[in-house]
Design an enzyme around this catalytic site. Structure first.
Site, PDB file in Angstrom:
ATOM      1  N   ASP A  67       0.908  -0.654   0.200  1.00  0.00           N
ATOM      2  CA  ASP A  67      -0.018   0.127  -0.054  1.00  0.00           C
ATOM      3  C   ASP A  67       0.857   0.982   0.030  1.00  0.00           C
ATOM      4  OD1 ASP A  67       1.156  -0.371   2.504  1.00  0.00           O
ATOM      5  OD2 ASP A  67      -1.746  -0.675   3.509  1.00  0.00           O
ATOM      6  N   ASN A 136      -7.745  -2.371  14.480  1.00  0.00           N
ATOM      7  CA  ASN A 136      -8.715  -2.129  14.511  1.00  0.00           C
ATOM      8  C   ASN A 136      -8.898  -3.438  12.703  1.00  0.00           C
ATOM      9  OD1 ASN A 136      -7.804  -1.145  12.265  1.00  0.00           O
ATOM     10  ND2 ASN A 136      -9.288   0.420  11.243  1.00  0.00           N
ATOM     11  N   HIS A 138      -7.435  -3.555  10.455  1.00  0.00           N
ATOM     12  CA  HIS A 138      -7.052  -3.824   8.769  1.00  0.00           C
ATOM     13  C   HIS A 138      -5.509  -5.014   8.559  1.00  0.00           C
ATOM     14  CE1 HIS A 138      -4.393  -0.394   9.600  1.00  0.00           C
ATOM     15  NE2 HIS A 138      -3.354  -0.878   8.969  1.00  0.00           N
ATOM     16  N   GLU A 143      -9.688  -1.429   5.567  1.00  0.00           N
ATOM     17  CA  GLU A 143     -10.954  -0.706   6.745  1.00  0.00           C
ATOM     18  C   GLU A 143     -11.680  -2.302   7.023  1.00  0.00           C
ATOM     19  OE1 GLU A 143      -8.571   0.218   8.547  1.00  0.00           O
ATOM     20  OE2 GLU A 143      -7.953   2.526   8.158  1.00  0.00           O
TER      21      GLU A 143
HETATM   22  C1  F6R Z   1       1.464  -1.270   6.087  1.00  0.00           C
HETATM   23  C2  F6R Z   1       0.648  -1.996   5.939  1.00  0.00           C
HETATM   24  C3  F6R Z   1      -0.131  -1.797   7.177  1.00  0.00           C
HETATM   25  C4  F6R Z   1       0.253  -2.036   8.992  1.00  0.00           C
HETATM   26  C5  F6R Z   1      -0.349  -1.745   9.831  1.00  0.00           C
HETATM   27  C6  F6R Z   1       0.225  -2.007  11.326  1.00  0.00           C
HETATM   28  O1  F6R Z   1       2.333  -1.604   4.382  1.00  0.00           O
HETATM   29  O2  F6R Z   1      -0.321  -2.398   5.294  1.00  0.00           O
HETATM   30  O3  F6R Z   1      -1.357  -2.884   7.215  1.00  0.00           O
HETATM   31  O4  F6R Z   1       0.766  -3.434   8.493  1.00  0.00           O
HETATM   32  O5  F6R Z   1      -1.214  -0.878  10.243  1.00  0.00           O
HETATM   33  O6  F6R Z   1       1.217  -0.773  11.211  1.00  0.00           O
HETATM   34  P1  F6R Z   1       2.346  -1.102  12.416  1.00  0.00           P
HETATM   35  O7  F6R Z   1       3.166  -2.210  11.897  1.00  0.00           O
HETATM   36  O8  F6R Z   1       3.361  -0.162  12.327  1.00  0.00           O
HETATM   37  O9  F6R Z   1       1.227  -1.281  14.305  1.00  0.00           O
END
Ligand code: F6R
Length: 242
Positions: A67, A136, A138, A143
């Site tokens: 992403d 959450n 995701h 989301e």
């Molecule tokens: C990042 C992504 C997100 C993160 C998630 C956790 O490429 O796709 O889904 O993996 O937001 O983020 P952290 O590891 O910073 O807690």
């Protein structure tokens, strides 16, 4: 109950080492693998292990991002592409053209998502995908409520996600409100999925993803539909598992 494999380690460092080992094992068997990368905090220690241990193991691989924020140029310090350059591509001396990411400043975002899906198809799809998880639930920036057959597309970011990711931005900068993300269907097309979660803030989302119902309300519960999904945890992230 799902068929998701769950592996728990005492601490985040050991969990990250295990994930790096899984990837290096795949690369030994298939050096030209298409490796899916996640950005953010959780994979940083995995990247550190790879810098220390990979040697030339990633040289023939392709790296694919999950992403990217809309509005951030490829060299923006907060862009996910920049993180991959800084933590893996540059220190390991990998060819920049082997890193495939979504372009957050593309003039036509829908065309950019279609280009990315076509590039993935040309590569033969992702062989091994690392995922993180949001508080959450995701995965990528999908989301809660995202259909499991969704493909790469622009998405609004939830306020929780924007707050959680604010630390990566200088204090005078706004966290973007929109991102481009592989869809859940795109993610599920990868041959193997490895989700790494560390820290107690992820414990609830992990339990819902692995032991709760398979539901669009918890995007990561889509892993229960995948034939080769592994969830790697430290003890705090595993705290809510039965
Ligand atoms: C990042 C992504 C997100 C993160 C998630 C956790 O490429 O796709 O889904 O993996 O937001 O983020 P952290 O590891 O910073 O807690």
């Amino acid at each position: 109950m799902s068929d998701v494999r769950v592996v728990v380690f005492d601490d985040a460092e050991t969990a990250a080492g295990h994930v790096a080992g899984l990837l290096l094992g795949r690369l030994r068997a298939e050096p030209a693998s298409v490796v899916g990368l996640a950005a953010g905090n959780t994979p940083r220690p995995v990247h550190a292990h790879l810098r220390a241990e990979a040697g030339g193991a990633l040289a023939a691989a392709h790296l694919v991002g999950l992403d990217e924020y809309v509005g951030l140029a490829a060299d923006d310090p907060a862009a996910f592409r920049t993180q991959f350059r800084r933590e893996l591509v540059d220190p390991l001396g990998l060819a920049a053209e082997r890193l495939h990411t979504l372009e957050g400043v593309a003039a036509d975002l829908l065309a950019e998502c279609a280009r990315f899906e076509a590039a993935l198809a040309d590569l033969g799809g992702v062989s091994w995908q690392l995922l993180g998880i949001g508080r959450n639930g995701h995965i990528g920036f999908n989301e809660p409520g995202t259909p499991f057959d969704s493909r790469t597309r622009p998405v609004p970011l939830s306020e929780t996600t924007r707050r959680d990711n604010a630390a990566a931005f200088a204090p005078d900068r706004e966290v973007p409100r929109v991102a481009l993300t592989q869809g859940i269907g795109t993610i599920l097309s990868a041959r193997s999925l490895v989700l790494l979660a560390t820290g107690e803030t992820k414990a609830e989302a992990v339990a819902a993803a692995v032991q709760g119902p398979c539901t669009v309300a918890v995007p990561a519960s889509a892993l229960q539909r995948h034939p080769d999904a592994t969830v790697v945890l430290d003890r705090p992230a595993a705290r809510r598992l039965r």
